[in-house]
Write an enzyme that holds these catalytic residues in place. Structure first.
Site, PDB file in Angstrom:
ATOM      1  N   ASN A   6      -1.058   3.626  -0.817  1.00  0.00           N
ATOM      2  CA  ASN A   6      -0.768   3.021  -2.116  1.00  0.00           C
ATOM      3  C   ASN A   6      -1.106   1.522  -2.037  1.00  0.00           C
ATOM      4  OD1 ASN A   6       0.623   1.640  -4.174  1.00  0.00           O
ATOM      5  ND2 ASN A   6       1.923   3.418  -4.506  1.00  0.00           N
ATOM      6  N   ASP A   8      -0.954  -0.666  -4.536  1.00  0.00           N
ATOM      7  CA  ASP A   8      -0.371  -1.452  -5.630  1.00  0.00           C
ATOM      8  C   ASP A   8       0.002  -2.874  -5.201  1.00  0.00           C
ATOM      9  OD1 ASP A   8      -0.518   0.826  -7.147  1.00  0.00           O
ATOM     10  OD2 ASP A   8       1.621   1.266  -7.072  1.00  0.00           O
ATOM     11  N   HIS A   9       0.551  -3.003  -4.000  1.00  0.00           N
ATOM     12  CA  HIS A   9       1.087  -4.312  -3.627  1.00  0.00           C
ATOM     13  C   HIS A   9       0.017  -5.297  -3.192  1.00  0.00           C
ATOM     14  CE1 HIS A   9       4.945  -3.148  -4.772  1.00  0.00           C
ATOM     15  NE2 HIS A   9       4.942  -2.102  -3.969  1.00  0.00           N
ATOM     16  N   ARG A  17      -0.864 -15.282  -7.979  1.00  0.00           N
ATOM     17  CA  ARG A  17      -1.627 -16.495  -8.247  1.00  0.00           C
ATOM     18  C   ARG A  17      -2.507 -16.375  -9.492  1.00  0.00           C
ATOM     19  NH1 ARG A  17      -2.513 -20.594  -4.325  1.00  0.00           N
ATOM     20  NH2 ARG A  17      -0.430 -20.991  -3.536  1.00  0.00           N
ATOM     21  N   HIS A  42      -0.295   3.369  -8.818  1.00  0.00           N
ATOM     22  CA  HIS A  42       0.707   3.641  -9.856  1.00  0.00           C
ATOM     23  C   HIS A  42       0.478   2.640 -10.981  1.00  0.00           C
ATOM     24  CE1 HIS A  42       5.310   4.025 -10.895  1.00  0.00           C
ATOM     25  NE2 HIS A  42       4.516   4.231 -11.935  1.00  0.00           N
ATOM     26  N   ARG A  44       1.735   1.203 -13.948  1.00  0.00           N
ATOM     27  CA  ARG A  44       3.010   1.156 -14.678  1.00  0.00           C
ATOM     28  C   ARG A  44       2.794   0.747 -16.125  1.00  0.00           C
ATOM     29  NH1 ARG A  44       8.089   0.870 -12.552  1.00  0.00           N
ATOM     30  NH2 ARG A  44       8.198   1.479 -10.372  1.00  0.00           N
ATOM     31  N   ARG A  48       2.584  -4.177 -14.007  1.00  0.00           N
ATOM     32  CA  ARG A  48       3.084  -5.285 -13.190  1.00  0.00           C
ATOM     33  C   ARG A  48       2.293  -5.472 -11.902  1.00  0.00           C
ATOM     34  NH1 ARG A  48       8.484  -2.635 -10.906  1.00  0.00           N
ATOM     35  NH2 ARG A  48       9.001  -2.614 -13.090  1.00  0.00           N
ATOM     36  N   GLU A  69      -0.482   7.845  -9.808  1.00  0.00           N
ATOM     37  CA  GLU A  69       0.949   7.991 -10.119  1.00  0.00           C
ATOM     38  C   GLU A  69       1.187   7.461 -11.512  1.00  0.00           C
ATOM     39  OE1 GLU A  69       3.330   5.854  -7.353  1.00  0.00           O
ATOM     40  OE2 GLU A  69       2.822   7.151  -5.702  1.00  0.00           O
ATOM     41  N   THR A  99      11.254  -0.667  -7.785  1.00  0.00           N
ATOM     42  CA  THR A  99      10.338   0.401  -7.387  1.00  0.00           C
ATOM     43  C   THR A  99      10.919   1.707  -7.918  1.00  0.00           C
ATOM     44  OG1 THR A  99       9.247   1.475  -5.507  1.00  0.00           O
ATOM     45  CG2 THR A  99      11.497   0.703  -5.136  1.00  0.00           C
ATOM     46  N   THR A 100      10.172   2.804  -7.785  1.00  0.00           N
ATOM     47  CA  THR A 100      10.649   4.081  -8.313  1.00  0.00           C
ATOM     48  C   THR A 100      11.952   4.454  -7.601  1.00  0.00           C
ATOM     49  OG1 THR A 100       8.329   4.631  -8.491  1.00  0.00           O
ATOM     50  CG2 THR A 100       9.884   6.401  -8.908  1.00  0.00           C
ATOM     51  N   GLU A 150       6.080  15.999  -4.775  1.00  0.00           N
ATOM     52  CA  GLU A 150       6.196  14.948  -3.769  1.00  0.00           C
ATOM     53  C   GLU A 150       7.668  14.695  -3.565  1.00  0.00           C
ATOM     54  OE1 GLU A 150       3.756  11.403  -4.054  1.00  0.00           O
ATOM     55  OE2 GLU A 150       5.282  10.238  -3.003  1.00  0.00           O
ATOM     56  N   HIS A 189       7.727   7.411  -0.071  1.00  0.00           N
ATOM     57  CA  HIS A 189       8.600   6.311  -0.482  1.00  0.00           C
ATOM     58  C   HIS A 189       9.328   5.747   0.730  1.00  0.00           C
ATOM     59  CE1 HIS A 189      10.823   3.598  -2.993  1.00  0.00           C
ATOM     60  NE2 HIS A 189      10.011   3.933  -3.960  1.00  0.00           N
ATOM     61  N   GLY A 190       9.048   4.492   0.991  1.00  0.00           N
ATOM     62  CA  GLY A 190       9.756   3.755   2.034  1.00  0.00           C
ATOM     63  C   GLY A 190       9.357   4.109   3.457  1.00  0.00           C
ATOM     64  N   GLY A 211       2.822   2.805   0.932  1.00  0.00           N
ATOM     65  CA  GLY A 211       2.266   1.572   0.379  1.00  0.00           C
ATOM     66  C   GLY A 211       2.912   0.317   0.905  1.00  0.00           C
ATOM     67  N   HIS A 212       4.138   0.074   0.482  1.00  0.00           N
ATOM     68  CA  HIS A 212       4.758  -1.237   0.707  1.00  0.00           C
ATOM     69  C   HIS A 212       4.779  -1.630   2.183  1.00  0.00           C
ATOM     70  CE1 HIS A 212       8.095  -4.165   1.017  1.00  0.00           C
ATOM     71  NE2 HIS A 212       7.541  -4.608  -0.093  1.00  0.00           N
TER      72      HIS A 212
HETATM   73  N1  PXP Z   1       5.249   7.905  -3.818  1.00  0.00           N
HETATM   74  C1  PXP Z   1       5.736   7.545  -5.022  1.00  0.00           C
HETATM   75  C2  PXP Z   1       5.890   8.598  -6.049  1.00  0.00           C
HETATM   76  C3  PXP Z   1       6.048   6.196  -5.310  1.00  0.00           C
HETATM   77  O1  PXP Z   1       6.536   5.874  -6.526  1.00  0.00           O
HETATM   78  C4  PXP Z   1       5.828   5.226  -4.328  1.00  0.00           C
HETATM   79  C5  PXP Z   1       6.102   3.787  -4.631  1.00  0.00           C
HETATM   80  O2  PXP Z   1       5.230   3.348  -5.625  1.00  0.00           O
HETATM   81  C6  PXP Z   1       5.295   5.644  -3.091  1.00  0.00           C
HETATM   82  C7  PXP Z   1       5.053   6.977  -2.853  1.00  0.00           C
HETATM   83  C8  PXP Z   1       5.022   4.671  -1.998  1.00  0.00           C
HETATM   84  O3  PXP Z   1       6.223   4.085  -1.571  1.00  0.00           O
HETATM   85  P1  PXP Z   1       6.193   2.862  -0.600  1.00  0.00           P
HETATM   86  O4  PXP Z   1       5.448   1.769  -1.299  1.00  0.00           O
HETATM   87  O5  PXP Z   1       7.637   2.549  -0.397  1.00  0.00           O
HETATM   88  O6  PXP Z   1       5.497   3.291   0.664  1.00  0.00           O
END
Ligand code: PXP
Length: 239
Positions: A6, A8-9, A17, A42, A44, A48, A69, A99-100, A150, A189-190, A211-212
């Site tokens: 992911n 996104d970040h 910036r 994702h 949104r 964001r 997503e 976050t979700t 998922e 997630h996480g 992702g994060h």
């Molecule tokens: N899966 C889903 C459905 C999510 O919403 C997210 C966070 O956007 C992730 C996976 C990835 O989570 P993380 O960024 O904590 O790794």
């Protein structure tokens, strides 16, 4: 077990910036080069982090599967139908959340969720729903026509190590329930270096989305290095 990253970040950092660096597309290409199996984005409602143009550029530039997503809204379904990513993961979305926060309550979802799943499926997209590892949610996702679930790994990943086995047992049961209902099982997630191997030991999980942690870890070891290390940890379990 495929590793979808992911990005996104990377956009979060760019947006801080207001310019164009770092570019999420460059990140997508770098993680694929380092061995990632796919890209997750994702989009949104409030844009964001990634924006429409980011998703369009990544969709056009990569051959690897894009996992889009999205919330089950008319706007997002229309974007999915136009871009036709390989996968769509339908997630709950709250404007103020960082976050979700949890899985989608499929058992109480309104009629538009069924329409969203049906339209994504009809567009040739493999449609998944982000759920807690609760057999009722997984059965409801199957009834709706989803191809995958998922499983939300956030509570497991955030728990103190001593508390993780109980969360892991629920995830294992959830993965079995997914298979019993004919669904592919993804997880995310996480997740981080210290939690990925427990998830990789669940045989039904065939894809993780991370992702994060990886984008944060890139500060210390570079994005390709972080992806390679995550892939190595998965390979130690899965071969
Ligand atoms: N899966 C889903 C459905 C999510 O919403 C997210 C966070 O956007 C992730 C996976 C990835 O989570 P993380 O960024 O904590 O790794």
């Amino acid at each position: 077990m495929r590793l979808s990253i992911n990005i996104d970040h990377v956009a979060t950092l760019r947006n801080a910036r207001g310019g164009s660096h770092p570019d999420p597309l460059a990140a997508a290409l770098a993680v694929l080069e380092a061995g990632a199996d796919g890209i997750t984005m994702h989009l949104r409602e409030d844009r964001r982090h990634v924006r429409d143009a980011d998703v369009e550029r990544v969709r056009a530039a990569i051959a690897a599967p894009l996992n889009f997503e999205m919330a089950a809204t008319a706007e997002m379904v229309a974007i999915a139908e136009r871009l036709r990513p390989a996968d769509c993961c339908i997630v709950p979305e709250k404007r103020a959340e960082l976050t979700t926060e949890g899985g989608l309550d499929v058992t109480r979802a309104g009629p538009f969720l069924a329409e969203a799943v049906a339209r994504c499926n009809a567009a040739g997209i493999r449609t998944s729903i982000f759920v807690e590892a609760d057999p009722r949610q997984i059965e409801a996702a199957a009834r709706l026509g989803a191809r995958a679930v998922e499983l939300h790994t956030g509570a497991f990943a955030d728990a103190a190590p001593a508390d993780r086995p109980a969360h892991l047992a629920r995830l294992r049961d959830g993965a079995r329930a997914a298979a019993a209902n004919g669904l592919a099982c993804h997880a995310g997630h996480g997740l981080a270096y210290d939690t990925i191997q427990d998830i990789a030991r669940i045989p039904e999980v065939d894809e993780v989305s991370i992702g994060h942690f990886l984008v944060g870890q890139a500060v210390f070891e570079g994005l390709p290095g972080a992806v390679r290390r995550m892939k190595t940890l998965i390979a130690e379990v899965r071969g």
